[in-house]
Write a protein that holds these residues in place. Structure first.
Motif, PDB file in Angstrom:
ATOM      1  N   UNK A  91    -121.051   4.435  97.836  1.00 30.06           N
ATOM      2  CA  UNK A  91    -121.668   3.999  96.624  1.00 30.06           C
ATOM      3  C   UNK A  91    -123.190   3.424  96.676  1.00 30.06           C
ATOM      4  N   UNK A  92    -123.514   3.170  97.965  1.00 27.52           N
ATOM      5  CA  UNK A  92    -124.932   2.634  98.547  1.00 27.52           C
ATOM      6  C   UNK A  92    -125.780   4.135  98.275  1.00 27.52           C
ATOM      7  N   UNK A  93    -125.507   4.995  98.487  1.00 25.95           N
ATOM      8  CA  UNK A  93    -126.218   6.309  98.695  1.00 25.95           C
ATOM      9  C   UNK A  93    -126.165   6.810  96.974  1.00 25.95           C
ATOM     10  N   UNK A  94    -125.189   6.571  96.425  1.00 21.47           N
ATOM     11  CA  UNK A  94    -125.273   7.221  94.870  1.00 21.47           C
ATOM     12  C   UNK A  94    -125.912   6.073  94.150  1.00 21.47           C
ATOM     13  N   UNK A  95    -125.791   4.802  94.136  1.00 21.85           N
ATOM     14  CA  UNK A  95    -126.477   3.809  93.342  1.00 21.85           C
ATOM     15  C   UNK A  95    -128.182   3.955  93.861  1.00 21.85           C
ATOM     16  N   UNK A  96    -128.319   3.789  95.064  1.00 25.42           N
ATOM     17  CA  UNK A  96    -129.706   3.891  95.462  1.00 25.42           C
ATOM     18  C   UNK A  96    -130.287   5.233  94.951  1.00 25.42           C
ATOM     19  N   UNK A  97    -129.984   6.122  94.855  1.00 26.61           N
ATOM     20  CA  UNK A  97    -130.335   7.272  94.160  1.00 26.61           C
ATOM     21  C   UNK A  97    -130.637   7.238  92.591  1.00 26.61           C
ATOM     22  N   UNK A  98    -129.591   6.603  92.133  1.00 28.85           N
ATOM     23  CA  UNK A  98    -129.578   6.137  90.678  1.00 28.85           C
ATOM     24  C   UNK A  98    -130.588   5.260  90.413  1.00 28.85           C
ATOM     25  N   UNK A  99    -130.932   4.387  91.092  1.00 27.49           N
ATOM     26  CA  UNK A  99    -132.205   2.961  90.831  1.00 27.49           C
ATOM     27  C   UNK A  99    -133.319   3.696  91.185  1.00 27.49           C
ATOM     28  N   UNK A 100    -133.438   4.777  92.006  1.00 22.68           N
ATOM     29  CA  UNK A 100    -134.839   5.295  92.232  1.00 22.68           C
ATOM     30  C   UNK A 100    -135.048   6.331  91.332  1.00 22.68           C
ATOM     31  N   UNK A 101    -134.196   6.748  90.629  1.00 20.17           N
ATOM     32  CA  UNK A 101    -134.340   7.993  89.572  1.00 20.17           C
ATOM     33  C   UNK A 101    -134.900   7.296  88.299  1.00 20.17           C
ATOM     34  N   UNK A 102    -134.074   5.990  87.999  1.00 17.89           N
ATOM     35  CA  UNK A 102    -134.072   5.392  86.719  1.00 17.89           C
ATOM     36  C   UNK A 102    -135.537   4.339  86.843  1.00 17.89           C
ATOM     37  N   UNK A 103    -135.961   3.958  88.093  1.00 18.10           N
ATOM     38  CA  UNK A 103    -137.173   3.411  87.952  1.00 18.10           C
ATOM     39  C   UNK A 103    -138.648   4.104  87.598  1.00 18.10           C
ATOM     40  N   UNK A 104    -138.390   5.552  87.472  1.00 18.01           N
ATOM     41  CA  UNK A 104    -139.535   6.322  86.989  1.00 18.01           C
ATOM     42  C   UNK A 104    -139.513   6.444  85.553  1.00 18.01           C
ATOM     43  N   UNK A 105    -140.737   6.510  84.989  1.00 16.12           N
ATOM     44  CA  UNK A 105    -141.078   6.577  83.555  1.00 16.12           C
ATOM     45  C   UNK A 105    -140.132   7.752  83.034  1.00 16.12           C
ATOM     46  N   UNK A 106    -139.457   7.511  81.941  1.00 16.61           N
ATOM     47  CA  UNK A 106    -138.633   8.443  81.328  1.00 16.61           C
ATOM     48  C   UNK A 106    -137.411   8.977  82.098  1.00 16.61           C
ATOM     49  N   UNK A 107    -137.101   8.148  83.288  1.00 16.44           N
ATOM     50  CA  UNK A 107    -135.902   8.460  84.077  1.00 16.44           C
ATOM     51  C   UNK A 107    -134.751   8.503  83.391  1.00 16.44           C
ATOM     52  N   UNK A 108    -133.778   9.524  83.700  1.00 16.97           N
ATOM     53  CA  UNK A 108    -132.588   9.667  82.962  1.00 16.97           C
ATOM     54  C   UNK A 108    -131.627  10.557  84.124  1.00 16.97           C
ATOM     55  N   UNK A 109    -130.409  10.061  84.391  1.00 16.96           N
ATOM     56  CA  UNK A 109    -129.796  10.762  85.332  1.00 16.96           C
ATOM     57  C   UNK A 109    -128.486  11.186  84.532  1.00 16.96           C
ATOM     58  N   UNK A 110    -127.969  12.280  85.240  1.00 19.62           N
ATOM     59  CA  UNK A 110    -126.391  12.589  84.892  1.00 19.62           C
ATOM     60  C   UNK A 110    -125.495  12.244  86.212  1.00 19.62           C
ATOM     61  N   UNK A 111    -124.511  11.729  86.057  1.00 21.54           N
ATOM     62  CA  UNK A 111    -123.573  11.696  87.291  1.00 21.54           C
ATOM     63  C   UNK A 111    -122.443  12.650  86.894  1.00 21.54           C
ATOM     64  N   UNK A 112    -121.962  13.316  88.050  1.00 20.95           N
ATOM     65  CA  UNK A 112    -120.924  14.210  87.638  1.00 20.95           C
ATOM     66  C   UNK A 112    -120.166  14.639  88.917  1.00 20.95           C
ATOM     67  N   UNK A 113    -118.877  14.845  88.779  1.00 22.32           N
ATOM     68  CA  UNK A 113    -118.003  15.529  89.565  1.00 22.32           C
ATOM     69  C   UNK A 113    -117.552  16.925  89.212  1.00 22.32           C
ATOM     70  N   UNK A 114    -116.324  17.216  89.259  1.00 21.94           N
ATOM     71  CA  UNK A 114    -116.014  18.623  88.795  1.00 21.94           C
ATOM     72  C   UNK A 114    -115.626  18.506  87.527  1.00 21.94           C
ATOM     73  N   UNK A 115    -114.625  17.448  87.365  1.00 23.59           N
ATOM     74  CA  UNK A 115    -114.062  17.445  85.624  1.00 23.59           C
ATOM     75  C   UNK A 115    -114.730  16.353  85.145  1.00 23.59           C
ATOM     76  N   UNK A 116    -115.466  15.307  85.860  1.00 23.11           N
ATOM     77  CA  UNK A 116    -115.909  14.076  85.159  1.00 23.11           C
ATOM     78  C   UNK A 116    -114.791  13.058  84.741  1.00 23.11           C
ATOM     79  N   UNK A 117    -113.750  12.966  85.727  1.00 23.18           N
ATOM     80  CA  UNK A 117    -112.463  12.165  85.547  1.00 23.18           C
ATOM     81  C   UNK A 117    -112.578  11.034  86.168  1.00 23.18           C
ATOM     82  N   UNK A 118    -112.690  11.039  87.640  1.00 25.83           N
ATOM     83  CA  UNK A 118    -112.648  10.254  88.448  1.00 25.83           C
ATOM     84  C   UNK A 118    -114.083   9.702  89.268  1.00 25.83           C
ATOM     85  N   UNK A 119    -114.415  10.650  90.133  1.00 25.58           N
ATOM     86  CA  UNK A 119    -115.521  10.466  91.073  1.00 25.58           C
ATOM     87  C   UNK A 119    -116.914  10.207  90.300  1.00 25.58           C
TER      88      UNK A 119
END
Length: 206
Positions: A91-119
């Protein structure tokens, strides 16, 4: 499956759909193989995605994205979807990546696994609560926008958040109980969902 039934919920409709759970955070399954991969990546870019957070242990599209959409950032934080407790460092690694990306102007992220059900949804959930959305509210948003999201590791995310935030044990226990109650009240048949996607992926009839 809670309010969704097998006759009204079609997993294939949602597998690789870009589902926005906040104006800046989307959830999805992975990019498809073959020629469709280019088109799917182009669709993500057209939707404004500036960063990809990939939670699959079994695969990575980092090189593909670097070659075909070098302007898009990529974070690979792969784990097994084995039902075991997910560690804090994930969670540290993933959320840190999200925070860094979303802090940028117009930052938008997609978080995915294989099926988009759990991970992927679980990491997206962690990013949402890290950005101030109450856990139960975040779960409701995720399920509304992506009905096939089971968010299996939501409890682990809540535990991680309270440990890293320095919350009192009582507050952490109360929040975990709320999440557990929500999950109990909103069950989802993940075996049926994943089997439908696996059969379709392997060329079988669904």
């Amino acid at each position: 499956m809670g309010k969704h039934t097998r006759t009204t919920l079609e997993p294939m409709q949602w597998w690789r759909k870009l589902c926005w759970v906040t104006p800046q955070i989307a959830l999805s399954g992975d990019l498809p193989d073959g020629k469709a991969k280019h088109q799917a990546l182009d669709e993500w870019v057209s939707a404004g995605i500036t960063h990809i957070i990939d939670t699959r242990l079994e695969s990575s599209d980092e090189q593909f994205v670097a070659e075909h959409a070098p302007q898009v950032g990529y974070s690979w934080v792969g784990v097994d979807d084995d039902g075991r407790r997910q560690p804090d460092h994930w969670f540290d690694e993933g959320v840190d990546a999200a925070r860094t990306a979303l802090a940028k102007p117009n930052g938008k992220i997609v978080v995915h696994c294989h099926m988009g059900v759990n991970r992927g949804p679980s990491m997206g959930f962690a990013a949402m609560i890290a950005h101030g959305i109450a856990p139960v509210e975040a779960l409701g948003i995720i399920r509304a926008e992506r009905p096939i999201a089971a968010v299996l590791y939501a409890g682990d995310a809540v535990d991680w958040w309270h440990r890293t935030s320095g919350s009192s044990p009582a507050a952490a226990t109360a929040e975990r109980s709320k999440v557990k109650a929500w999950m109990h009240a909103n069950p989802i048949d993940t075996d049926w969902i994943t089997s439908r996607i696996w059969r379709a992926e392997s060329g079988g009839r669904v």
